[in-house]
Design an enzyme around this catalytic site. Sequence first.
Site, PDB file in Angstrom:
ATOM      1  N   ASP A 192       0.761  -1.274   0.028  1.00  0.00           N
ATOM      2  CA  ASP A 192      -0.056  -0.062   0.007  1.00  0.00           C
ATOM      3  C   ASP A 192       0.870   1.367   0.064  1.00  0.00           C
ATOM      4  O   ASP A 192       2.049   1.259   0.235  1.00  0.00           O
ATOM      5  CB  ASP A 192      -1.013  -0.055   1.079  1.00  0.00           C
ATOM      6  CG  ASP A 192      -0.317  -0.073   2.461  1.00  0.00           C
ATOM      7  OD1 ASP A 192       0.684   0.669   2.827  1.00  0.00           O
ATOM      8  OD2 ASP A 192      -0.226  -1.294   3.175  1.00  0.00           O
ATOM      9  N   GLU A 236      21.284 -23.016 -18.382  1.00  0.00           N
ATOM     10  CA  GLU A 236      20.633 -22.162 -17.376  1.00  0.00           C
ATOM     11  C   GLU A 236      21.378 -21.193 -16.957  1.00  0.00           C
ATOM     12  O   GLU A 236      20.867 -19.885 -16.623  1.00  0.00           O
ATOM     13  CB  GLU A 236      20.116 -22.977 -16.225  1.00  0.00           C
ATOM     14  CG  GLU A 236      18.787 -23.906 -16.700  1.00  0.00           C
ATOM     15  CD  GLU A 236      17.980 -24.366 -15.578  1.00  0.00           C
ATOM     16  OE1 GLU A 236      18.046 -24.047 -14.351  1.00  0.00           O
ATOM     17  OE2 GLU A 236      16.929 -25.241 -15.930  1.00  0.00           O
TER      18      GLU A 236
END
Length: 731
Positions: free
Chosen positions: A533, A613
Amino acid sequence: MSIQYDEAARLFHLKTKNSSYQMKADSVGTLLHLYYGEAVTSDMSYLIRYTDRAFSGNPYVQRNSRCYSLDILPQEYAGSGVGDYRLPAIQVIAENGSRSVDLTYEGCKIFRGREALTDLPYVRGGGEEETLEITLSDPVIGLRVLLYYTVFEEEDVIVRSAKIVNQSEKPIYLEKAASACIDFPCGRYDLMHFHGRHCMERQAERMTLPNGVASFGSRRGMSSHHSNPFVILCDKNCTENAGSCYGFMLMYSGNHLEEAERDQMGSVRMVAGIHPDGFSWLLNPGDSFQTPEAILSFSASGLNGLSGQYHRLLQKRVIPAKFQHTKRPVLINSWEAAYFDFNAEKILRFARSAKELGMEMLVLDDGWFGHRNDDTSSLGDWTVNEEKLGCSLKTLSEQIHALGLRFGLWFEPEMISEDSMLYQAHPDWALKDPDRKPTIGRNQMVLDMSRPEIVDYLFAAISAVLDHAQIEYIKWDFNRSVANFFSAGLPARRQGELAHRFILGTYRLLDRLLKRYPDLMIEGCAGGGGRFDAGMLFYCPQIWCSDDTDAIERLEIQRGTSYGYPVSAMGSHVSASPNHQTGRAVPLHTRGIVAQSGTFGYELSPEGLPDAEKKEIRNQIAAYHQYSDLIAQGRYYRLNELDSSEDFSAWMFVSEDQSEALVNLVMTHIRANGPLPFIKLCGLSAEKAYRLEGTDQVFSGAALMHGGYSFPLPFGDYAASQLHFLETTIE
Ligand code: DGJ
């Protein structure tokens, strides 16, 4: 001048670059809301039509005019109990038990700049904004309400809050005090809100506003995974790129409530503020109460336009200034790589491998303190478990820095374990009702942050760790909902203040730590994104978006978050496949693209990865460095409409000068012989020409925005494409 006041007409006109907001104090003294929307120059009071409505009573001074009713008139901060039956902005109990509040206009003040709030986070002023203070009062109970409106003209934002002052000789209990209340004229609106749960935060839902009340909020002591303090009211025909919409964002991390009422006549009242359930604040004579701020914004260019306004405001005026333009380090977090099972040797091995791959900061997550080897103990005991680590934290941090990495550490300050030295010493520091066993969540209780001595203890304990080792970053976690809202430090008549005082204590602790360690970067976290928030963003430039790190789930979570919050604030990491939360396998390339639209980092063991990877990770980190500015500072556009039935999710970034764009597309469903993924781009300059990087294809901005772009047929699960367009000249 962004605030105009016509004294004779008692008319206020607040102007941002593209919007107007008007109010008027009428002859009775009611502060009427006249208009909020696209910029206008006219006096909008013609919109008020006085009409006789049965069952809508008249104030005594207007008893001969059946057409004047508070129940019908659009208001700016509605009182209660005096004939307006819609949602009130304020509720009180006076000493004699009376619950009525009748507010009338008393006066106003306009000034350049804004006053900083002392206990609450606020939208930081730059000096050029203007503030209007309107005073309303109820002389019968001696209550005064100061309404604040700070106009951020450039950002198309109006920030509202209210201060309630008891000017009487007697105590008054404040039972509800909204940050903002606003009435919209009769019309057909949709409402968007952002609901969810742990591991699936901020799911955007759009609904037709029903007759009656729709309300969203949290009583969990935190803004919550379940309902974000942000809602959007929009025209029925509003899309991502066209139409009118209004945002209401509460700058608050505690219990909150956003309400929308469609009344008998089809008018809509929006009210947002601290959740009134369980709230009761004693105002002794002379006391005042300041509400959190509500950030209001209007856009006539659809939801993408509205999101852009919030992104720019939060980046420029809410997150700490130091981090506005600071490139965030590519971090590796130990949580999903090791959980509680680590020692310094393992962490150093991670650090070496991470460094080789190009990562920049190692974050040691939960489990380094007390005797914590699982989630059953030690919260509150912020002393390093040297026995587990095999060395001091100082030594570990030095070794990590010697490798060329920065070092970050996990804390969960507001919690206490039953199995902790802190609880043994101070059992009354945990929130619990007298004579009742506390509710336990994740094996832990919640500290009473309303008590200054507890905030002092945490400040000292965290400072001791930060002084002992070199720590550049804190992950600030919060892993349960609050219950047992009872403080041993408050008298009975003040227990209704606890939930708000709790969050004020958290803000105070954050503020004190940042004042003492101004370079510290704090990443907010609450079991993932349970406290995502604008209040937390005031202290934390980034917030961990979700404990669900599955890239395909993250598409929805990050999309929902993007309606109000900037990508630069969204903590997002590449994690292992199959994913630990869902078991889903997603290509590393796709995981990288999704995490890149966030703060970017890794949450997997960097050891023993196959060469392919490692190569992919190095490429991802190089791409992060190449695009981080465009992603963090550029304009963000969602390219699918909400709930579109497309088999992909797409979004893009455009640099401020429109010379560069990055388009991302992730397939969410693969079909044999399926349609080509097709999108129309946004935010480019129609006149400019753009070369698609890696090809000699050149497109005009107009072609890409109006004609669109179709991708080659994808193959395999969850494929992703990324397109980089650069402005070019057409020969
Ligand atoms: C919840 C957080 O969201 C996770 O990332 C991790 O830090 C755990 N808590 C640790 O307990």
